[in-house]
Design an enzyme around this catalytic site. Sequence first.
Site, PDB file in Angstrom:
ATOM      1  N   ARG A   1       0.847  -1.199   0.000  1.00 44.66           N
ATOM      2  CA  ARG A   1       0.000   0.000   0.000  1.00 44.66           C
ATOM      3  C   ARG A   1       0.880   1.245   0.000  1.00 44.66           C
ATOM      4  NH1 ARG A   1       1.698   1.785   4.086  1.00 44.66           N
ATOM      5  NH2 ARG A   1       0.567   3.708   3.754  1.00 44.66           N
TER       6      ARG A   1
ATOM      7  N   ALA B   1       0.806   5.186  -2.130  1.00 44.65           N
ATOM      8  CA  ALA B   1       0.711   5.476  -3.567  1.00 44.65           C
ATOM      9  C   ALA B   1       1.972   5.102  -4.365  1.00 44.65           C
ATOM     10  CB  ALA B   1       0.328   6.936  -3.766  1.00 44.65           C
TER      11      ALA B   1
ATOM     12  N   GLN C   1      -3.076   2.661   9.820  1.00 46.27           N
ATOM     13  CA  GLN C   1      -1.739   2.724   9.217  1.00 46.27           C
ATOM     14  C   GLN C   1      -0.785   3.551  10.091  1.00 46.27           C
ATOM     15  OE1 GLN C   1      -4.593   3.120   7.563  1.00 46.27           O
ATOM     16  NE2 GLN C   1      -4.466   2.498   5.430  1.00 46.27           N
TER      17      GLN C   1
ATOM     18  N   ASP D   1      -2.100  10.897  -2.691  1.00 46.15           N
ATOM     19  CA  ASP D   1      -2.390   9.800  -3.623  1.00 46.15           C
ATOM     20  C   ASP D   1      -2.634  10.289  -5.047  1.00 46.15           C
ATOM     21  OD1 ASP D   1      -2.894   8.525  -0.896  1.00 46.15           O
ATOM     22  OD2 ASP D   1      -2.910   6.843  -2.297  1.00 46.15           O
TER      23      ASP D   1
HETATM   24  O1  MRU Z   1      -4.799   3.287   1.918  1.00 46.34           O
HETATM   25  P1  MRU Z   1      -3.316   3.489   1.950  1.00 46.34           P
HETATM   26  O2  MRU Z   1      -2.690   2.956   3.198  1.00 46.34           O
HETATM   27  O3  MRU Z   1      -2.635   3.013   0.706  1.00 46.34           O
HETATM   28  O4  MRU Z   1      -3.144   5.067   1.995  1.00 46.34           O
HETATM   29  C1  MRU Z   1      -1.882   5.627   1.910  1.00 46.34           C
HETATM   30  C2  MRU Z   1      -1.903   7.100   2.043  1.00 46.34           C
HETATM   31  O5  MRU Z   1      -2.938   7.716   2.114  1.00 46.34           O
HETATM   32  C3  MRU Z   1      -0.609   7.830   1.989  1.00 46.34           C
HETATM   33  O6  MRU Z   1      -0.695   9.009   2.715  1.00 46.34           O
HETATM   34  C4  MRU Z   1      -0.335   8.145   0.524  1.00 46.34           C
HETATM   35  O7  MRU Z   1      -0.280   6.995  -0.256  1.00 46.34           O
HETATM   36  C5  MRU Z   1       0.801   9.004   0.232  1.00 46.34           C
HETATM   37  S1  MRU Z   1       2.362   8.697   0.944  1.00 46.34           S
HETATM   38  C6  MRU Z   1       3.025   7.352   0.371  1.00 46.34           C
END
Ligand code: MRU
Length: 347
Positions: A51, A53, A199, A240
Amino acid sequence: MKQITLDYQPIEWLGDRVKFLDQTRLPDDEMYIETKDYLEIVAAIKELKVRGAPLIGVAGAYGMALASLHIYVKGRAELLRRLKDVADNIGNARPTARNLMWAVERMLRVAVDGKTIENIRQALVAEATAIHEQEAGATYKMAENGAEFVNSGMNILTHCNTGPLAATGLGTALGVIINASRQGKKIHVYADETRPLLQGARLTAWELNKVGVPATLITDSTAGYLMQQGKVDAVLVGADRISANGDTANKIGTYTLAVLARENSVPFYVVAPSSTFDLSIADGSQITIELRNPNEVTRFGGISIAPEGTDALSPAFDITPAKYITAFVTERGIIRQPLTENLLTML
Ligand code: MRU
């Protein structure tokens, strides 16, 4: 900047297969999965085993490389047809993060140029590895560029997980924080737990502990209280998808933080690589927000936390309007207000 060696890797290419860390098992188990099956990558992305982005972009690219190596085809044309379906399947595994579609589109462009099945396979493996290296490299540049916003003595609030687990390399927002700490700056992090999938609690607290950055875990709803008390000097988050006018999709609750930050005169920074920007869409209203299974709200760790049959809603992301964002930190440099003009110039 010197590379930081970690004792965990969110994803690795092992010649003919992918090895990834199952993030749903953290912090209790550090369990790695190896696969040659691209469908397992699609499932891992949907289930948030992989997971964040930028990381799902890298995983999607490796998924395409796996498919090219392991799907049996009779000729080039059939391989290209199958790869198009694979790209759709991977690209739609999660709809909000731009990085995923960005990576599979890039892989497809490379595939089309291959003259033979063997050419295509080699080119896709090389491209996926290049995407991985570039995205990891971008995190180090963002960490350097963002250093100007982090001073010794600061309390920084962050949301969700944006560390190496989410982006490879150093991470996005957490990368800026880790780098500042490595530079000897004394900083302290307030980590939002990040309902419903935690997370922040499971992953950010785990990563900050590994790199030795002092952190305090808070419930998401504590953030406003701390800002009101003057206990937060800056908010740093990832993204994202960012539209051409600077509206930003990020983990649900980010918009709330941005409004609270404005109300309390706290600067609000978004740290994201150029692969997260989607200049084909004018504003945030055009960003698809992923809706997760309501069970993720009504149940926790297999245990029901709401009466049976309770209706629940679980958008994974929200949109923060550009006006609330003090600046973007990208690998190409800082983008300040007015974001719309400056963003187009830089990217
Ligand atoms: O649902 P997830 O855990 O994939 O969400 C991740 C996020 O919202 C992060 O803040 C985002 O991907 C940007 S930082 C890598």
